[in-house]
Design a protein around this motif. Structure first.
Motif, PDB file in Angstrom:
ATOM      1  N   LYS A  77      -9.951   3.870   6.681  1.00  0.00           N
ATOM      2  CA  LYS A  77     -10.967   4.276   7.663  1.00  0.00           C
ATOM      3  C   LYS A  77     -11.911   5.316   7.072  1.00  0.00           C
ATOM      4  O   LYS A  77     -13.119   5.292   7.302  1.00  0.00           O
ATOM      5  N   ARG A  78     -11.329   6.236   6.283  1.00  0.00           N
ATOM      6  CA  ARG A  78     -12.154   7.307   5.710  1.00  0.00           C
ATOM      7  C   ARG A  78     -13.148   6.760   4.684  1.00  0.00           C
ATOM      8  O   ARG A  78     -14.317   7.162   4.662  1.00  0.00           O
ATOM      9  N   PHE A  79     -12.683   5.832   3.838  1.00  0.00           N
ATOM     10  CA  PHE A  79     -13.581   5.254   2.845  1.00  0.00           C
ATOM     11  C   PHE A  79     -14.655   4.406   3.508  1.00  0.00           C
ATOM     12  O   PHE A  79     -15.827   4.458   3.109  1.00  0.00           O
ATOM     13  N   GLU A  80     -14.287   3.641   4.505  1.00  0.00           N
ATOM     14  CA  GLU A  80     -15.271   2.845   5.231  1.00  0.00           C
ATOM     15  C   GLU A  80     -16.297   3.744   5.918  1.00  0.00           C
ATOM     16  O   GLU A  80     -17.482   3.427   5.978  1.00  0.00           O
ATOM     17  N   PHE A  81     -15.823   4.873   6.428  1.00  0.00           N
ATOM     18  CA  PHE A  81     -16.708   5.829   7.088  1.00  0.00           C
ATOM     19  C   PHE A  81     -17.707   6.423   6.099  1.00  0.00           C
ATOM     20  O   PHE A  81     -18.883   6.617   6.415  1.00  0.00           O
ATOM     21  N   ASN A  82     -17.239   6.726   4.876  1.00  0.00           N
ATOM     22  CA  ASN A  82     -18.072   7.432   3.906  1.00  0.00           C
ATOM     23  C   ASN A  82     -18.989   6.535   3.085  1.00  0.00           C
ATOM     24  O   ASN A  82     -19.938   7.029   2.468  1.00  0.00           O
ATOM     25  N   LYS A  83     -18.737   5.229   3.060  1.00  0.00           N
ATOM     26  CA  LYS A  83     -19.591   4.390   2.219  1.00  0.00           C
ATOM     27  C   LYS A  83     -21.017   4.425   2.763  1.00  0.00           C
ATOM     28  O   LYS A  83     -21.249   4.281   3.960  1.00  0.00           O
ATOM     29  N   PRO A  84     -21.996   4.667   1.870  1.00  0.00           N
ATOM     30  CA  PRO A  84     -23.370   4.934   2.313  1.00  0.00           C
ATOM     31  C   PRO A  84     -24.156   3.706   2.741  1.00  0.00           C
ATOM     32  O   PRO A  84     -25.156   3.838   3.444  1.00  0.00           O
ATOM     33  N   PHE A  85     -23.742   2.502   2.319  1.00  0.00           N
ATOM     34  CA  PHE A  85     -24.486   1.284   2.643  1.00  0.00           C
ATOM     35  C   PHE A  85     -23.503   0.179   3.023  1.00  0.00           C
ATOM     36  O   PHE A  85     -22.402   0.098   2.463  1.00  0.00           O
ATOM     37  N   ASN A  86     -23.916  -0.684   3.929  1.00  0.00           N
ATOM     38  CA  ASN A  86     -22.996  -1.744   4.360  1.00  0.00           C
ATOM     39  C   ASN A  86     -22.893  -2.889   3.359  1.00  0.00           C
ATOM     40  O   ASN A  86     -22.126  -3.828   3.559  1.00  0.00           O
ATOM     41  N   CYS A  87     -23.667  -2.809   2.265  1.00  0.00           N
ATOM     42  CA  CYS A  87     -23.561  -3.843   1.226  1.00  0.00           C
ATOM     43  C   CYS A  87     -22.396  -3.566   0.273  1.00  0.00           C
ATOM     44  O   CYS A  87     -22.117  -4.375  -0.616  1.00  0.00           O
ATOM     45  N   ILE A  88     -21.714  -2.441   0.461  1.00  0.00           N
ATOM     46  CA  ILE A  88     -20.557  -2.110  -0.369  1.00  0.00           C
ATOM     47  C   ILE A  88     -19.310  -2.725   0.261  1.00  0.00           C
ATOM     48  O   ILE A  88     -18.975  -2.436   1.411  1.00  0.00           O
ATOM     49  N   LYS A  89     -18.638  -3.563  -0.492  1.00  0.00           N
ATOM     50  CA  LYS A  89     -17.405  -4.186  -0.020  1.00  0.00           C
ATOM     51  C   LYS A  89     -16.223  -3.406  -0.566  1.00  0.00           C
ATOM     52  O   LYS A  89     -16.112  -3.215  -1.775  1.00  0.00           O
ATOM     53  N   MET A  90     -15.349  -2.942   0.299  1.00  0.00           N
ATOM     54  CA  MET A  90     -14.169  -2.188  -0.105  1.00  0.00           C
ATOM     55  C   MET A  90     -13.028  -3.142  -0.442  1.00  0.00           C
ATOM     56  O   MET A  90     -12.727  -4.056   0.330  1.00  0.00           O
ATOM     57  N   LEU A  91     -12.420  -2.917  -1.592  1.00  0.00           N
ATOM     58  CA  LEU A  91     -11.247  -3.679  -2.017  1.00  0.00           C
ATOM     59  C   LEU A  91     -10.115  -2.691  -2.253  1.00  0.00           C
ATOM     60  O   LEU A  91     -10.194  -1.862  -3.166  1.00  0.00           O
ATOM     61  N   PHE A  92      -9.088  -2.750  -1.429  1.00  0.00           N
ATOM     62  CA  PHE A  92      -7.997  -1.787  -1.510  1.00  0.00           C
ATOM     63  C   PHE A  92      -6.819  -2.362  -2.284  1.00  0.00           C
ATOM     64  O   PHE A  92      -6.421  -3.506  -2.070  1.00  0.00           O
ATOM     65  N   GLY A  93      -6.296  -1.544  -3.193  1.00  0.00           N
ATOM     66  CA  GLY A  93      -5.155  -1.967  -3.984  1.00  0.00           C
ATOM     67  C   GLY A  93      -5.294  -1.545  -5.422  1.00  0.00           C
ATOM     68  O   GLY A  93      -6.215  -0.799  -5.796  1.00  0.00           O
ATOM     69  N   ASN A  94      -4.402  -1.995  -6.262  1.00  0.00           N
ATOM     70  CA  ASN A  94      -4.423  -1.692  -7.681  1.00  0.00           C
ATOM     71  C   ASN A  94      -5.580  -2.432  -8.359  1.00  0.00           C
ATOM     72  O   ASN A  94      -5.792  -3.619  -8.116  1.00  0.00           O
ATOM     73  N   ALA A  95      -6.316  -1.745  -9.242  1.00  0.00           N
ATOM     74  CA  ALA A  95      -7.475  -2.352  -9.896  1.00  0.00           C
ATOM     75  C   ALA A  95      -7.089  -3.605 -10.675  1.00  0.00           C
ATOM     76  O   ALA A  95      -7.810  -4.611 -10.652  1.00  0.00           O
ATOM     77  N   SER A  96      -5.955  -3.559 -11.353  1.00  0.00           N
ATOM     78  CA  SER A  96      -5.523  -4.712 -12.150  1.00  0.00           C
ATOM     79  C   SER A  96      -5.343  -5.947 -11.269  1.00  0.00           C
ATOM     80  O   SER A  96      -5.745  -7.054 -11.646  1.00  0.00           O
ATOM     81  N   ASP A  97      -4.761  -5.753 -10.096  1.00  0.00           N
ATOM     82  CA  ASP A  97      -4.558  -6.873  -9.174  1.00  0.00           C
ATOM     83  C   ASP A  97      -5.884  -7.379  -8.628  1.00  0.00           C
ATOM     84  O   ASP A  97      -6.115  -8.591  -8.519  1.00  0.00           O
ATOM     85  N   ILE A  98      -6.760  -6.446  -8.283  1.00  0.00           N
ATOM     86  CA  ILE A  98      -8.056  -6.820  -7.712  1.00  0.00           C
ATOM     87  C   ILE A  98      -8.885  -7.616  -8.716  1.00  0.00           C
ATOM     88  O   ILE A  98      -9.490  -8.642  -8.382  1.00  0.00           O
TER      89      ILE A  98
END
Length: 327
Positions: A77-98
């Motif tokens: 929720k905090r990261f979604e709240f802070n992202k400055p533009f709605n064109c940013i897609k959040m991917l949660f998890g380990n970078a290697s997996d993503i």
């Protein structure tokens, strides 16, 4: 991945700010390959998203992915709240997996990737760079940043013990089999690390080319940056490469990356240092740039060394100004 966002405000780290601006200058040359707004950006925004804001405003990139390991519901929720533009897609998890998932559609897209880790070097970072190099299209760039300090235990260890600590972190027999204790010396370890990453990139390019029959379609890589700087009491390294097809070699040449003083394909890091000046000192220094003559008239108290250091980075020097100081 972005845990240091709790204690470090990425927007006010001076060396980091200079690095971003230098990288943006390099990225601007990618127009030879395509309109930069058509590129996709993959990064690690933490909760400040500074690089995302810069690339969106500077180049109009609106295909953006931010990878974040802190995946509790509250953090999401905090990261979604802070992202400055709605064109940013959040991917949660380990970078290697993503990076190895279907969440990012790799085909037919040119990428600008910045794997900006706050932790010390480890095998996951190497594997993530390798993963990106295995997927990107011609004209793409891949950068990686990490803390080059290996902790107090490493500093106190003997050369042989340092090598053991380092090899445990890398956890790859092929990469470390030729390393010697002398490679762990204070400055040489940075060169050792750079060579290791560059080897991974070159080997992955060779592997990709082994399945390509058309000679013009074969891939090439070139290291673009090798920065070293100190921010927040840590020594940071940033390495970066461009990947391009053999048929695109003229496009690569037209980019003119060598025009930049900070372009670096050598094994000696480009040091980003930020001299400390007052606002009045900065004003007179800027008035004398770029063709500065030493000593500076009206300010002959400057040392020539600090003037030359500022000349290297004056175009990228942070412009944060606290108005109350001037009142």
């Amino acid at each position: 991945m972005a845990g240091s966002s709790i204690s470090v405000n990425y927007s006010i780290r001076p060396c980091k700010s200079i690095e971003r601006k230098m990288m943006c200058e390099m990225i601007s040359r990618l127009t030879v390959f395509d309109y930069i707004k058509n590129y996709r950006y993959i990064g690690m925004g933490a909760k400040y998203f500074v690089d995302f804001s810069l690339l969106h405003k500077e180049f109009g990139i609106d295909d953006m992915y931010s990878m974040e390991i802190n995946s509790s519901e509250k953090n999401k929720k905090r990261f979604e709240f802070n992202k400055p533009f709605n064109c940013i897609k959040m991917l949660f998890g380990n970078a290697s997996d993503i990076l190895n998932s279907s969440n990012i559609p790799w085909k037919q897209e040119k990428n600008i990737i910045w794997l900006d880790y706050d932790g010390g070097i480890n095998s996951n970072q190497i594997q993530d760079v390798e993963s990106c190099i295995s997927k990107v299209e011609s004209g793409s760039v891949v950068f990686v940043s990490f803390n080059a300090d290996l902790g107090d235990k490493f500093k106190r260890a003997s050369p042989k013990e340092k090598l053991e600590i380092y090899c445990d972190r890398i956890d790859n027999e092929i990469l470390v089999k030729l390393l010697l204790p002398k490679d762990m010396a204070r400055e040489k370890i940075y060169q050792t690390t750079n060579k290791m990453f560059d080897m991974v990139v070159k080997n992955k390019i060779l592997e990709r080319n082994s399945t390509i029959r058309n000679d013009d379609e074969k891939l090439m890589s070139q290291q673009l940056v090798y920065f070293k700087y100190n921010d927040s009491k840590a020594t940071m390294l940033t390495l970066g490469w461009i990947v391009y097809k053999k048929e695109d070699i003229e496009k690569f040449k037209k980019c003119g990356f060598e025009d930049f003083e900070f372009y670096n394909s050598s094994n000696n890091p480009y040091d980003i240092t930020v001299p400390n000046f007052t606002y009045k000192e900065l004003a007179i220094l800027n008035q004398n740039m770029p063709n500065v003559a030493y000593p500076i008239e009206g300010a002959d108290f400057f040392e020539e060394e600090e003037v030359n250091a500022y000349k290297k980075i004056y175009k990228y020097y942070p412009t944060t100004f606290e108005t109350s100081i001037a009142l």
